[in-house]
Scaffold this motif. Structure first.
Motif, PDB file in Angstrom:
ATOM      1  N   PRO A 258       0.801  -1.228   0.000  1.00  0.00           N
ATOM      2  CA  PRO A 258       0.000   0.000   0.000  1.00  0.00           C
ATOM      3  C   PRO A 258       0.833   1.276   0.000  1.00  0.00           C
ATOM      4  CG  PRO A 258      -0.064  -1.074   2.143  1.00  0.00           C
ATOM      5  CD  PRO A 258       0.585  -2.032   1.200  1.00  0.00           C
ATOM      6  N   ASN A 259       2.061   1.212   0.490  1.00  0.00           N
ATOM      7  CA  ASN A 259       2.949   2.381   0.491  1.00  0.00           C
ATOM      8  C   ASN A 259       4.321   1.928   0.018  1.00  0.00           C
ATOM      9  OD1 ASN A 259       4.223   4.791   0.878  1.00  0.00           O
ATOM     10  ND2 ASN A 259       3.901   4.890   3.101  1.00  0.00           N
ATOM     11  N   TYR A 260       4.362   1.520  -1.241  1.00  0.00           N
ATOM     12  CA  TYR A 260       5.554   0.835  -1.739  1.00  0.00           C
ATOM     13  C   TYR A 260       6.791   1.724  -1.787  1.00  0.00           C
ATOM     14  CZ  TYR A 260       4.635   3.008  -6.324  1.00  0.00           C
ATOM     15  OH  TYR A 260       4.432   3.896  -7.345  1.00  0.00           O
ATOM     16  N   LYS A 261       6.604   3.037  -1.995  1.00  0.00           N
ATOM     17  CA  LYS A 261       7.776   3.918  -2.075  1.00  0.00           C
ATOM     18  C   LYS A 261       8.520   3.963  -0.746  1.00  0.00           C
ATOM     19  CE  LYS A 261       5.892   6.816  -5.759  1.00  0.00           C
ATOM     20  NZ  LYS A 261       5.415   8.171  -6.144  1.00  0.00           N
ATOM     21  N   GLN A 262       7.756   4.035   0.331  1.00  0.00           N
ATOM     22  CA  GLN A 262       8.371   4.092   1.650  1.00  0.00           C
ATOM     23  C   GLN A 262       8.780   2.709   2.148  1.00  0.00           C
ATOM     24  OE1 GLN A 262       5.956   6.014   4.623  1.00  0.00           O
ATOM     25  NE2 GLN A 262       7.171   5.231   6.333  1.00  0.00           N
ATOM     26  N   LEU A 263       7.885   1.732   1.963  1.00  0.00           N
ATOM     27  CA  LEU A 263       8.122   0.404   2.530  1.00  0.00           C
ATOM     28  C   LEU A 263       9.170  -0.400   1.773  1.00  0.00           C
ATOM     29  CD1 LEU A 263       4.434  -0.699   3.264  1.00  0.00           C
ATOM     30  CD2 LEU A 263       6.134   0.078   4.921  1.00  0.00           C
ATOM     31  N   TYR A 264       9.334  -0.105   0.480  1.00  0.00           N
ATOM     32  CA  TYR A 264      10.191  -0.964  -0.350  1.00  0.00           C
ATOM     33  C   TYR A 264      11.259  -0.180  -1.112  1.00  0.00           C
ATOM     34  CZ  TYR A 264      11.448  -4.232  -4.124  1.00  0.00           C
ATOM     35  OH  TYR A 264      12.126  -5.011  -5.017  1.00  0.00           O
ATOM     36  N   ILE A 265      10.837   0.723  -1.972  1.00  0.00           N
ATOM     37  CA  ILE A 265      11.794   1.432  -2.816  1.00  0.00           C
ATOM     38  C   ILE A 265      12.832   2.175  -1.981  1.00  0.00           C
ATOM     39  CG2 ILE A 265      12.087   3.201  -4.604  1.00  0.00           C
ATOM     40  CD1 ILE A 265      10.680   0.719  -5.627  1.00  0.00           C
ATOM     41  N   ALA A 266      12.382   2.894  -0.953  1.00  0.00           N
ATOM     42  CA  ALA A 266      13.283   3.728  -0.157  1.00  0.00           C
ATOM     43  C   ALA A 266      14.333   2.922   0.598  1.00  0.00           C
ATOM     44  CB  ALA A 266      12.477   4.574   0.834  1.00  0.00           C
ATOM     45  N   LYS A 267      14.089   1.637   0.810  1.00  0.00           N
ATOM     46  CA  LYS A 267      15.056   0.809   1.538  1.00  0.00           C
ATOM     47  C   LYS A 267      16.324   0.565   0.729  1.00  0.00           C
ATOM     48  CE  LYS A 267      12.085   0.321   4.889  1.00  0.00           C
ATOM     49  NZ  LYS A 267      12.260   1.045   6.174  1.00  0.00           N
ATOM     50  N   ASP A 268      16.211   0.604  -0.591  1.00  0.00           N
ATOM     51  CA  ASP A 268      17.366   0.450  -1.481  1.00  0.00           C
ATOM     52  C   ASP A 268      16.981   1.012  -2.842  1.00  0.00           C
ATOM     53  OD1 ASP A 268      19.587  -0.238  -2.952  1.00  0.00           O
ATOM     54  OD2 ASP A 268      19.510  -2.386  -2.514  1.00  0.00           O
ATOM     55  N   PRO A 269      16.973   2.350  -2.956  1.00  0.00           N
ATOM     56  CA  PRO A 269      16.473   2.991  -4.191  1.00  0.00           C
ATOM     57  C   PRO A 269      17.193   2.550  -5.456  1.00  0.00           C
ATOM     58  CG  PRO A 269      16.757   4.592  -2.435  1.00  0.00           C
ATOM     59  CD  PRO A 269      17.388   3.320  -1.948  1.00  0.00           C
ATOM     60  N   LYS A 270      18.465   2.166  -5.312  1.00  0.00           N
ATOM     61  CA  LYS A 270      19.229   1.759  -6.494  1.00  0.00           C
ATOM     62  C   LYS A 270      18.754   0.430  -7.049  1.00  0.00           C
ATOM     63  CE  LYS A 270      23.913   0.650  -8.059  1.00  0.00           C
ATOM     64  NZ  LYS A 270      25.342   0.488  -7.655  1.00  0.00           N
ATOM     65  N   LYS A 310      -9.917   7.225 -10.846  1.00  0.00           N
ATOM     66  CA  LYS A 310      -8.636   7.815 -10.447  1.00  0.00           C
ATOM     67  C   LYS A 310      -8.433   7.687  -8.936  1.00  0.00           C
ATOM     68  CE  LYS A 310      -6.033  10.030 -12.571  1.00  0.00           C
ATOM     69  NZ  LYS A 310      -4.761   9.677 -13.245  1.00  0.00           N
ATOM     70  N   SER A 311      -9.486   7.939  -8.153  1.00  0.00           N
ATOM     71  CA  SER A 311      -9.373   7.808  -6.700  1.00  0.00           C
ATOM     72  C   SER A 311      -9.129   6.358  -6.303  1.00  0.00           C
ATOM     73  CB  SER A 311     -10.649   8.323  -6.016  1.00  0.00           C
ATOM     74  OG  SER A 311     -10.755   9.721  -6.152  1.00  0.00           O
ATOM     75  N   ILE A 312      -9.786   5.428  -6.992  1.00  0.00           N
ATOM     76  CA  ILE A 312      -9.564   4.008  -6.714  1.00  0.00           C
ATOM     77  C   ILE A 312      -8.124   3.635  -7.039  1.00  0.00           C
ATOM     78  CG2 ILE A 312     -10.170   1.665  -7.445  1.00  0.00           C
ATOM     79  CD1 ILE A 312     -13.060   2.676  -7.754  1.00  0.00           C
ATOM     80  N   TYR A 313      -7.627   4.138  -8.151  1.00  0.00           N
ATOM     81  CA  TYR A 313      -6.244   3.881  -8.567  1.00  0.00           C
ATOM     82  C   TYR A 313      -5.246   4.399  -7.531  1.00  0.00           C
ATOM     83  CZ  TYR A 313      -1.962   4.752 -11.331  1.00  0.00           C
ATOM     84  OH  TYR A 313      -0.662   4.814 -11.792  1.00  0.00           O
ATOM     85  N   VAL A 314      -5.487   5.605  -7.027  1.00  0.00           N
ATOM     86  CA  VAL A 314      -4.538   6.228  -6.105  1.00  0.00           C
ATOM     87  C   VAL A 314      -4.733   5.731  -4.674  1.00  0.00           C
ATOM     88  CG1 VAL A 314      -3.809   8.415  -5.070  1.00  0.00           C
ATOM     89  CG2 VAL A 314      -4.281   8.286  -7.528  1.00  0.00           C
ATOM     90  N   GLN A 315      -5.972   5.725  -4.193  1.00  0.00           N
ATOM     91  CA  GLN A 315      -6.218   5.442  -2.782  1.00  0.00           C
ATOM     92  C   GLN A 315      -6.345   3.943  -2.487  1.00  0.00           C
ATOM     93  OE1 GLN A 315      -9.476   7.872  -1.199  1.00  0.00           O
ATOM     94  NE2 GLN A 315      -9.034   9.428  -2.746  1.00  0.00           N
ATOM     95  N   ALA A 316      -7.081   3.225  -3.335  1.00  0.00           N
ATOM     96  CA  ALA A 316      -7.313   1.802  -3.057  1.00  0.00           C
ATOM     97  C   ALA A 316      -6.159   0.936  -3.562  1.00  0.00           C
ATOM     98  CB  ALA A 316      -8.622   1.354  -3.688  1.00  0.00           C
ATOM     99  N   GLU A 317      -5.670   1.239  -4.762  1.00  0.00           N
ATOM    100  CA  GLU A 317      -4.640   0.395  -5.357  1.00  0.00           C
ATOM    101  C   GLU A 317      -3.238   0.975  -5.236  1.00  0.00           C
ATOM    102  OE1 GLU A 317      -5.539  -2.376  -5.884  1.00  0.00           O
ATOM    103  OE2 GLU A 317      -7.562  -2.478  -6.680  1.00  0.00           O
ATOM    104  N   ALA A 318      -3.102   2.113  -4.555  1.00  0.00           N
ATOM    105  CA  ALA A 318      -1.783   2.704  -4.262  1.00  0.00           C
ATOM    106  C   ALA A 318      -0.956   2.956  -5.524  1.00  0.00           C
ATOM    107  CB  ALA A 318      -1.015   1.813  -3.286  1.00  0.00           C
TER     108      ALA A 318
END
Length: 556
Positions: A258-270, A310-318
């Motif tokens: 649900p918050n992939y940028k913080q939970l996953y990408i940010a852990k190793d952005p490279k 659009k709201s479903i895409y952003v809020q429900a499907e992250a």
């Protein structure tokens, strides 16, 4: 919504299973960090403890749940669901030819192919495999109606009583199993196949409920592989799988973040990457078209006009799952070759004023903020999905607020997954978020939604689709015409008609494209499919998974 459920929906839409439960300590050391230097690739899925079953034809097996069946068994042809209209790549079959009416196909088996036990893979094996599918419906997940099956030298010839145009890829993707092993099995439909012999680049080394290890076949007929060992760990839930991805324990997975940028990408952005393309399947709000005002197409169309995708895409499907931008439901760009001219450029932007006009023209009235049907009865609606399927529940909440603009009082109700699955199949609901089938053309999606051949009365199970009991002879005829047409022009006319029915009569409201994506790390391995190089669907439980592993090379 849980990743395992979506995976099963894409792989075999008739199979729906609840997430297995297990103790949290089970995964503590299941996947130790490894990498390209040691030749190990770690794969994870959030599917809970597994039962030792490597029967490749059973959607409920561990091999299907984790995806490792695709490393042991191979298809005749490798097709790409990200680009479904492209011609497949030769695999076990070096060539194949369909006759003009698609009632006969001949596959030529590659003379180099062989089993992991060293025996040659022949047309006799392929013919035997298709015979199994014909004899045992439980193994024939696609429901293909095979007629004649014959091995002729290095060729296997299949004949059918009806056109198989819409089933070409399903037939070409069929696993081939060794006759000399399977012919000794009393009941292949229930056989757990715990020491599988396949033609693929990997063999089963060890199995536990938490971790399955595969090792490279020393004499793989297509050549050497860079990845020498595959370790599949089945984590207990999405949270555990996410933690494993973020820490690097798991290098490849498909899990909803649900918050992939913080939970996953940010852990190793490279190195921490993800790509979530779509094929030709969707998720959407299915209506029970036999229920009260929902039997009125104008009400369904008005609701479709106000639902905020659009709201479903952003809020429900992250923003993970591809957005639906066409009212036809066709995911783009996969659906571009099929899009009817009248809907090119059409959007799903909310149009509240337009929706109110549609309702007024159909005899609906608005009094004191309450919408009333032509008989004067207030329009109410219950939106139902299983508790814990958070993206679906969030989506229902958005839809509830959207339809309030029309004066519709909706409420969201949750159930257990088992109760909900039963109610959907039996038609005991008002509206639910649910997925569709997917295939090489939009036929599979539309057929799942509105084929009269699947129509069942309320109270009788409809396991194969048309859960909304949509009764449209026009749609049924167009589907049959598309499947049996002998010319592209006829198919195009039928497909355009299906899109018009979808837009005008709205048996369901498409809300998002069904993803065939994945999270993966480039720290130890490179060569993954990307938007720039979409050679395969990146999901580890898709048939393309073996093609991906064969593309991987150790990172420098």
């Amino acid at each position: 919504m849980s990743a395992p459920r979506k995976l099963r929906a894409l792989a075999a839409a008739t199979v729906v299973a609840a997430l297995a439960a297990g103790c949290s300590s089970a995964n503590s050391d299941a996947n130790r960090s490894a990498g390209g230097a040691s030749g190990v690739l770690t794969v994870g899925m959030p599917n809970g403890p597994q039962t030792n079953n490597s029967n490749p034809f059973l959607g409920t097996s561990a091999g299907a749940s984790l995806g490792y069946r695709f490393m042991i068994y191979e298809p005749l042809v490798m097709t790409n669901p990200v680009r479904p209209s492209e011609k497949g790549k030769p695999w076990l079959a070096s060539a194949w030819n369909w006759e003009a009416n698609f009632t006969k196909v001949t596959f030529t088996i590659d003379s180099k192919a062989k089993w992991s036990d060293g025996k040659p893979l022949t047309a006799e094996d392929a013919a035997y495999t298709f015979g199994l599918l014909k004899k045992f419906p439980a193994l024939n997940g696609n429901g293909i109606a095979y007629d004649g099956i014959e091995a002729q030298g290095d060729k296997v010839v299949l004949t059918f009583k009806e056109s198989q145009f819409v089933n070409q890829n399903k037939i070409a993707n069929t696993f081939v199993v060794p006759k000399h092993i399977w012919e000794t099995v009393k009941d292949p439909a229930t056989w757990p196949n715990r020491t599988p012999v396949g033609s693929g680049p990997y063999q089963l080394k060890t199995f536990t409920p938490q971790t399955t290890t595969l090792t490279a076949t020393p004499s793989y007929w297509k050549g050497k592989t860079q990845v020498k060992e595959l370790r599949y760990t089945s984590y207990n839930d999405n949270s555990a799988q996410t933690t494993a991805l973020a820490s690097g324990k798991s290098e490849w997975s498909f899990v909803f973040l649900p918050n992939y940028k913080q939970l996953y990408i940010a852990k190793d952005p490279k190195n921490n990457k993800l790509w979530f393309p779509s094929g030709l399947g969707i998720h959407g709000l299915w209506f029970n078209t036999t229920k009260g005002a929902l039997s009125n197409a104008s009400l369904r169309k008005a609701m479709a006009m106000v639902i905020d995708r659009k709201s479903i895409y952003v809020q429900a499907e992250a923003t993970l799952y591809p957005e639906i931008t066409s009212p036809t439901g066709l995911p783009l760009p996969a659906g571009d070759p099929f899009l009817a001219p009248e809907y090119k450029g059409a959007t799903t932007e909310p149009d509240v004023a337009g929706a109110k006009k549609v309702l007024a023209d159909a005899g609906f009235t608005l009094a004191g903020g309450v919408l009333k049907d032509p008989s004067g009865k207030p329009v109410t609606l219950t939106l139902t999905d299983p508790s814990g399927w958070n993206d679906y529940i969030t989506g229902l909440s958005i839809i509830k607020d959207n339809v309030k603009q029309l004066g519709i009082e909706a409420k969201v109700r949750t159930q257990t997954a088992d109760a909900w699955t039963s109610d959907v199949s039996n038609g005991n609901f008002d509206a639910v978020l649910h997925w569709t089938n997917s295939g090489p053309t939009p036929y599979d999606m539309y057929q799942n939604i509105m084929d009269g051949a699947l129509l069942q009365p309320i109270g009788k199970s409809a396991p194969l689709g048309n859960f909304g009991r949509f009764d449209s002879p026009e749609a049924t005829a167009a589907l049959k015409e598309y499947a049996n047409a002998t010319e592209d022009a006829t198919r195009t006319t039928a497909m355009n008609a299906l899109q018009k029915i979808m837009v005008e009569q709205v048996p369901m409201v498409p809300t998002s494209a069904a993803p065939i994506g994945a999270e993966y790390s480039t720290k130890n391995w490179v060569g993954w499919p990307t938007e720039a190089d979409p050679y395969a669907a990146p999901q580890p439980t898709q048939p393309n998974a073996v093609d991906i592993v064969l593309h991987l090379k150790p990172a420098k």
